[in-house]
Every structure is written in C-alpha cells, then in structure tokens.
Design an enzyme around this catalytic site. Structure first.
Site, mmCIF file in Angstrom:
data_model
loop_
_atom_site.group_PDB
_atom_site.id
_atom_site.type_symbol
_atom_site.label_atom_id
_atom_site.label_comp_id
_atom_site.label_asym_id
_atom_site.label_seq_id
_atom_site.Cartn_x
_atom_site.Cartn_y
_atom_site.Cartn_z
ATOM 1 N N THR A 1 27.303 13.395 -26.464
ATOM 2 C CA THR A 1 28.376 13.919 -25.624
ATOM 3 C C THR A 1 27.714 14.095 -24.282
ATOM 4 O O THR A 1 26.503 13.973 -24.180
ATOM 5 C CB THR A 1 28.855 15.268 -26.208
ATOM 6 O OG1 THR A 1 29.540 15.022 -27.411
ATOM 7 C CG2 THR A 1 29.755 16.051 -25.279
ATOM 8 N N ASN B 1 32.520 11.583 -29.042
ATOM 9 C CA ASN B 1 32.097 12.218 -30.283
ATOM 10 C C ASN B 1 30.743 11.658 -30.725
ATOM 11 O O ASN B 1 29.722 12.137 -30.285
ATOM 12 C CB ASN B 1 33.151 12.137 -31.382
ATOM 13 C CG ASN B 1 32.903 13.186 -32.458
ATOM 14 O OD1 ASN B 1 32.135 14.117 -32.250
ATOM 15 N ND2 ASN B 1 33.532 13.064 -33.606
ATOM 16 N N ASP C 1 36.727 15.442 -35.810
ATOM 17 C CA ASP C 1 36.646 16.886 -35.492
ATOM 18 C C ASP C 1 37.766 17.692 -36.151
ATOM 19 O O ASP C 1 37.738 18.918 -36.152
ATOM 20 C CB ASP C 1 36.672 17.105 -33.974
ATOM 21 C CG ASP C 1 35.288 16.942 -33.345
ATOM 22 O OD1 ASP C 1 34.302 16.906 -34.097
ATOM 23 O OD2 ASP C 1 35.204 16.856 -32.111
ATOM 24 N N SER D 1 37.328 21.601 -31.029
ATOM 25 C CA SER D 1 36.078 21.176 -30.396
ATOM 26 C C SER D 1 35.092 22.336 -30.321
ATOM 27 O O SER D 1 35.472 23.504 -30.444
ATOM 28 C CB SER D 1 36.392 20.685 -28.983
ATOM 29 O OG SER D 1 35.206 20.413 -28.271
HETATM 30 O O1 DON Z 1 34.241 18.215 -29.460
HETATM 31 C C1 DON Z 1 33.251 18.418 -30.133
HETATM 32 O O2 DON Z 1 32.861 19.518 -30.448
HETATM 33 C C2 DON Z 1 32.432 17.242 -30.574
HETATM 34 N N1 DON Z 1 33.237 16.079 -30.660
HETATM 35 C C3 DON Z 1 31.308 17.079 -29.609
HETATM 36 C C4 DON Z 1 30.393 15.984 -29.989
HETATM 37 C C5 DON Z 1 29.041 16.127 -29.460
HETATM 38 O O3 DON Z 1 28.696 17.055 -28.782
HETATM 39 C C6 DON Z 1 28.118 15.080 -29.825
HETATM 40 N N2 DON Z 1 26.850 15.320 -29.232
HETATM 41 N N3 DON Z 1 25.879 15.501 -28.929
#
Ligand code: DON
Length: 565
Positions: free
Chosen positions: A376, A396, A418, A447
C-alpha cells in the site's frame, strides 16, 4: 591494440554510466522551511514539490504525486485501487475524503463461499472476483475540484504521462517484485508484455504506453474518461473475462464521500484521522485514549510496562474492530461508544500489569494466518500556507488482483478481500470480521488505513501514515507516541523498531531488536507469545516544529523519499 583498449574503455564507461542511472538518490530525512512531500518514490516526491513551486497547493501536489506513483510504483500506486485522505486547510478546517472501492451491485454476502458454506481459497484475492469498483481517479478529481489551486487539471497528470510514455529505470525493490509476480501477471494477462521480462534488473526501463494513453484520457475528460466510455468498457470486459462481476453501472455510479473526521484529544494534541469505512481513526483513537491514563514516559520506551500495556490495549481494540466495525453507511457502527471514556475504562477493567489476557478471554474466534506480500502506499504533504494532506492509497496486495486492464495498462485491486468473507474466517492480514463487515452490494470493505494529521494549539504538528495492512494502525500509534511521549524527532520516531498485536493471532509480532532480552523475558513470563517478523509499517511523516518542516521517510523501504524546499 591501443584503439581496441580505448574502445573497450568507452564501452565500459557507457555501461557504467547507464548502470548507475538506477541508483536513485533518496532522502530519508530532510528539514526545510516552506513545503514538503514524503512518498514511496523519489520521482513522485519531486513531482509533488515541483507542482507546489509552480503555485500549486498541497492538494494539487497530492494529485500529481499520486498519478506519478501509479506509474513509478505500480505495486501499490494506482488508478485501479482506492484510498482515503485527510485534508486540513490553512484556516484549520479538517475533512476526510473517502475514495474507497465499493462492492459491485451483483456482490452478496456469500460471494466467496462454496455450496458447503466454506470460503473458496483465493477467490477474494486473485482474479476478477477480487476486484472492487475503483475509487482513486474519482477521489483525486474530487479533492482537486474542491481544494486545488492549479486551474488546469491536465497539468497535474502531465508529469505522470511523461514518465509512462518515456519510461523510467525501475528500482531494485520494484525489479524484485516484478520478477516475483511474473507468473501471476502471465496467468491473468497472457497477452500483456509490459511487465514481463526474463529477469528485471534495477535500472531496466519500464515503459508503459497503454498507461500513458489512459492518463491522457483522464487528463482530457476527468473521471468520465475512466468511469464511462472505452476505459470503463475495457475494465468491465477484463474483470468479467477474469471471473468477476463489475458492470458499467457500477463504474458510472461510483461516488466519493467527504466524511467528518474522527478527532481525539491526546494530551495537548488533537489527532485527526479516518472514520469508517476505515477502522483506522477509531482504533487509533481508542489506543491513544487507553494509554493516556498511564505514565508511559516514566515507564520508558519499549520497557516491559509500556509494551505490555500497549499490547493489551491493542488486543481489546482489534477485538472491537472485528466485531463492530464496517461501512457505517450500511451498519450502525457505535462510534461514540467505542471512543467513550466510560467504555474504554470498562474495556480495560480486566487488564493486569502482571499477566497477559489470552485473546480467547477477550472475544472468541478461530484463526489461521495466510502470509502474502502486501503493498500500500502513503503520501504526507505540507505546503507553504501550512495546508496539510495525509493520503493512503492501495491496490491491497502487491499489484492487487494482478489483473491488468487490456489496452489501458493498469492493475486492478483485490480489495474485496478486506470484507469478511465469512464470520470468524481471517482475511490475508489475519483479520477476522463479522456482520458489520459482511459483503453487500455497493458497500465499502473495512480498511485499516490510517492517514492522520496531529495538531497542537490549532496548528499542524504532524502528518503521517503508512502501508502495512493490519499493522498500519499500530505503526501510526507508535510513531505518534515516539514523538509526543518519548521526545524523539520525526526521523528517529519513524525508524524506531515496532511491535504489533491484533488480538488474533494471539502473539506479539515484533521487529528484530525491538525488545531487550530482559523485556522479552518479562513479556514471555507474563504469558505473551512473541514472533519476530521482518518489518512492520513503512511510515512517511512530516513534523512541523519551530517554523520548520522535518520530513522522514522509512529506511524499511529503499525508495521512500522526502523532498522539500
Ligand atoms: O485497506 C486496508 O486496510 C488494506 N487493504 C491495506 C493493504 C495494505 O496496507 C497492504 N500493505 N502493505
């Protein structure tokens, strides 16, 4: 002979020069007076700064930096994903913009279950059915329309278009991931050669003509160029071909939402963060309010008492997340209760300084952990008027669903993972959920992204956020405590070792050298299990202090970069 030697020397010099071009110069720590961008890639940070030097404000810079990341950081920067941002104007008004993906109209609660009611492995993570309706293009446009100062939208896309068209040398980290996911790219995109090479090396050029074409359409037509017409048709065609259910109406109806931030007082500071459909603001607020009642500074950084308290607070907060949090447009999330003093005191009433409370005593659930590689990305910006933007965006997983829109060159997210596919069954981050985060048409998946702005005496004090899936919240939490309670500067606060507990699995994840032997033994004696993992979070932060901006990129990501002036 001499000629041959000179020729060889010339060839060597050309090779050496060319090969050194991939060695990006990054700043992980910078102090400036006027304006600053911290992002996951130097090209993107530089573009944001350039836009501000041209008269743009923090929001203009954010838009340009984000489009640039979609080109130079394809594993997480995106057009086909979504995210959240916190904007604080120079006048001190704070708002949040939700451009999270939504479930398609045809989605339903049992989307990922087989006839026996079991979750079908991988269905929410790879391929077309994993894709949520993307929000990024609409989000960036909405933010610019309301807050941008640069009149011409296309100006903000131009640097990204140039990078996509002319190509750029990939970093070592990107080359590594492009190689790692080659088979997935080929599986879902047998005809796409853009990201395929025998072996990517740092410095190899990635040229993305199809992505340049898409960016040009968006530059010309705004979000209509993405959510309607040929790009939208190509998205639907590819998603359906890959087993998914997004249709043209889903795209056309996609809407961003301005939402009231979660605001929590912590000591003399105000912490402004993201409300549902992110759990970030509520969870961060709960954690800060719990620890505010204890003398962390006296106990010391990473001491047994401090660490044990933080872990015990985290267990309870993540248990609440699993049960009560989801998209508040669909489920009555008890925001006020969860953040109320009375509730939090009661929640900690079984806390013992001597003993770990087993997660099964907090709230029962089953658990299995699937380890994938996540990505992310976060951008923190402060401009010359002290307008601040904190924005986290994601596909994601690395490269999302790995599905590329044919002819248009961008990856689609796998954000549907998620959601809670089934009560108590963990997603790729090991997070469980229930009714509050069940799948429903047009609903946003819960999230952990926690873009945050901290103010002091009505002035911006800190802008921060991070990737890291479930560990996002605790990474932001620790970075704030490191500055406020443990008197670190921004750089040290970001580099400091981190630990994390998310209720289930019932162990403390920690980075190497986080705890002294003595503290680790004390934690074990109290009943905690410890599990070392490689790294937790990649925080990007700006501290505004004594009229100066102190930017910190995270040394956990080689490409993190602070630029400013
Ligand atoms: O929205 C969320 O919490 C996840 N989809 C975030 C994904 C994420 O941080 C992946 N990373 N390092």
């Amino acid at each position: 002979m001499q000629k041959l030697f000179l020729l060889s020397l010339l060839i060597f010099l050309v090779w050496a020069c060319d090969n050194s071009s991939h060695a990006y110069k990054t700043h992980k720590h910078l102090v400036t007076d006027t304006a600053m961008v911290v992002s996951a890639h130097p090209y993107a940070s530089k573009i944001g700064v350039k836009i501000m030097k041209q008269g743009g404000n923090a929001v203009d810079a954010l838009v340009a930096t984000n489009f640039a990341l979609a080109v130079v950081y394809p594993r997480a920067g995106n057009l086909g994903g979504g995210g959240f941002m916190i904007i604080r104007t120079p006048e001190g008004e704070a708002t949040t913009l939700d451009f999270r993906e939504t479930a398609p109209a045809k989605a339903h609660k049992n989307l990922y279950l087989d006839k026996q009611g079991q979750v079908v492995k991988g269905l929410s993570r790879n391929g077309g059915l994993a894709v949520g309706v993307p929000g990024t293009v609409a989000g960036l446009y909405t933010a610019w329309q309301k807050y941008g100062r640069i009149k011409d939208w296309a100006v903000l896309l131009k640097p990204a278009i140039d990078l996509a068209e002319q190509g750029f040398p990939v970093s070592e980290a990107e080359a590594h991931r492009l190689n790692k996911y080659k088979n997935d790219f080929l599986k879902w995109n047998p005809d796409n050669k853009t990201f395929i090479k025998d072996r990517w090396l740092a410095g190899d050029y990635l040229v993305q003509p199809n992505l340049a074409k898409t960016l040009k359409i968006i530059a010309q037509k705004g979000p209509k160029g993405f959510y309607e017409g040929p790009v939208a048709q190509a998205i639907v065609k590819k998603v359906v071909k890959s087993g998914g259910i997004i249709n043209m109406d889903d795209l056309k109806q996609y809407q961003t939402k301005f939402r009231k931030p979660i605001e929590v007082s912590y000591k003399n500071y105000k912490v402004i963060s993201m409300p549902p459909p992110s759990s970030g603001g509520i969870a961060l607020g709960q954690l800060l309010k719990i620890v505010a009642r204890y003398p962390l500074k006296k106990w010391g950084f990473h001491s047994y008492k401090t660490s044990h308290l933080m872990v015990e607070a985290e267990k309870r907060v993540y248990a609440d997340r699993a049960k009560y949090l989801g998209d508040s447009d669909f489920y009555p999330v008890p925001v006020d209760t969860l953040l109320s003093e009375a509730y939090l005191i009661k929640r900690m009433s079984d806390f013992s300084m001597k003993k770990a409370t087993p997660s099964t005593d907090i709230f029962p659930g089953q658990f299995q952990f699937h380890k994938e590689s996540f990505e992310t990305t976060h951008i923190s910006i402060v401009d010359s008027d002290r307008m601040a933007v904190s924005c986290t965006t994601t596909l994601n997983s690395n490269y999302g669903s790995k599905v590329i829109v044919d002819g248009y060159g961008f990856f689609l997210n796998n954000e549907m993972d998620d959601f809670s596919a089934k009560p108590g069954v963990p997603n790729q981050f090991g997070l469980i959920g229930a009714e509050a985060n069940a799948i429903a048409p047009h609903k946003r998946m819960l999230s952990s992204m926690t873009p945050t702005i901290v103010t002091k005496d009505h002035e911006v004090f800190m802008v921060l956020g991070t990737p890291g899936g479930s560990t996002i919240i605790t990474s932001v939490f620790q970075s704030i405590l490191n500055v406020i309670d443990f008197d670190m500067n921004m750089y040290d606060a970001v580099q400091a070792k981190r630990f994390h507990h998310q209720f289930l699995p019932d162990y403390i994840m920690f980075e190497k050298n986080t705890f002294s032997h003595k503290v680790a033994d004390q934690l074990k004696q109290a009943g905690h299990q410890l599990k070392q993992i490689k790294y937790i979070g990649i925080v990007k932060a700006i501290l505004v202090k004594d009229g100066q901006l102190e930017g910190a990129g995270d040394t956990r990501n080689k490409d993190d970069d602070v630029e400013g002036y």
